[in-house]
Design a protein around this motif. Sequence first.
Motif, PDB file in Angstrom:
ATOM      1  N   UNK A   2      42.514  25.791 104.361  1.00  0.00           N
ATOM      2  CA  UNK A   2      42.517  24.412 103.889  1.00  0.00           C
ATOM      3  C   UNK A   2      43.219  24.289 102.545  1.00  0.00           C
ATOM      4  N   UNK A   3      43.774  23.115 102.302  1.00  0.00           N
ATOM      5  CA  UNK A   3      44.445  22.838 101.038  1.00  0.00           C
ATOM      6  C   UNK A   3      43.490  22.055 100.154  1.00  0.00           C
ATOM      7  N   UNK A   4      43.367  22.498  98.912  1.00  0.00           N
ATOM      8  CA  UNK A   4      42.453  21.879  97.964  1.00  0.00           C
ATOM      9  C   UNK A   4      43.276  21.101  96.942  1.00  0.00           C
ATOM     10  N   UNK A   5      43.122  19.769  96.889  1.00  0.00           N
ATOM     11  CA  UNK A   5      43.857  18.998  95.881  1.00  0.00           C
ATOM     12  C   UNK A   5      43.218  19.173  94.498  1.00  0.00           C
ATOM     13  N   UNK A   6      44.049  19.300  93.486  1.00  0.00           N
ATOM     14  CA  UNK A   6      43.569  19.491  92.124  1.00  0.00           C
ATOM     15  C   UNK A   6      44.372  18.564  91.201  1.00  0.00           C
ATOM     16  N   UNK A   7      43.918  17.296  91.044  1.00  0.00           N
ATOM     17  CA  UNK A   7      44.665  16.386  90.166  1.00  0.00           C
ATOM     18  C   UNK A   7      44.515  16.791  88.711  1.00  0.00           C
ATOM     19  N   UNK A   8      45.636  16.728  87.968  1.00  0.00           N
ATOM     20  CA  UNK A   8      45.618  17.068  86.550  1.00  0.00           C
ATOM     21  C   UNK A   8      46.748  16.344  85.846  1.00  0.00           C
ATOM     22  N   UNK A   9      46.800  16.501  84.529  1.00  0.00           N
ATOM     23  CA  UNK A   9      47.864  15.910  83.726  1.00  0.00           C
ATOM     24  C   UNK A   9      48.572  17.019  82.969  1.00  0.00           C
ATOM     25  N   UNK A  17      48.200  19.138  91.931  1.00  0.00           N
ATOM     26  CA  UNK A  17      48.420  20.547  92.235  1.00  0.00           C
ATOM     27  C   UNK A  17      47.679  20.855  93.525  1.00  0.00           C
ATOM     28  N   UNK A  18      48.384  21.461  94.474  1.00  0.00           N
ATOM     29  CA  UNK A  18      47.758  21.826  95.740  1.00  0.00           C
ATOM     30  C   UNK A  18      47.480  23.323  95.735  1.00  0.00           C
ATOM     31  N   UNK A  19      46.254  23.686  96.022  1.00  0.00           N
ATOM     32  CA  UNK A  19      45.854  25.084  96.033  1.00  0.00           C
ATOM     33  C   UNK A  19      45.247  25.408  97.390  1.00  0.00           C
ATOM     34  N   UNK A  20      45.290  26.671  97.744  1.00  0.00           N
ATOM     35  CA  UNK A  20      44.586  27.103  98.947  1.00  0.00           C
ATOM     36  C   UNK A  20      43.396  27.924  98.513  1.00  0.00           C
TER      37      UNK A  20
END
Length: 122
Positions: A2-9, A17-20
């Motif tokens: 699965x891909x884990x979304x990681x919003x940041x600035x 940022x998309x992480x697995x």
Amino acid sequence: MEIIPNPKEVDGVKVLQLETGAGAAIRFFEHAIGINVPRSRFLAVKATSDLLLVQVGNFLARFNSIPSIVELDRLKVSGDVWFGAAIVLKDKTSITAKPGVKLEIPDGAVLENKEINDPEDF
């Protein structure tokens, strides 16, 4: 996985940022178990400088301060070399410590077009 979304600035720009999640892969292995490892046991590698620290654990300990390299064209360092404070490296410089010898560059040294192999070469 699965891909884990990681919003940041980053630098004032909003990015996603998309992480697995490696942990998500556990479901694909029979009889797998998970182990909780504290963060103090590993160093996250997110930049080239982080990778350098992982590969050369005592790298930063070898410098009392970062040498001036503004006028440096080429540098070769090999062996057990330690840098004092306020060192200036210029042009083409080579520093090689012989096996079993700790070579310490003294504070305030200016190395310009030098080949250093022994403490006497300063």
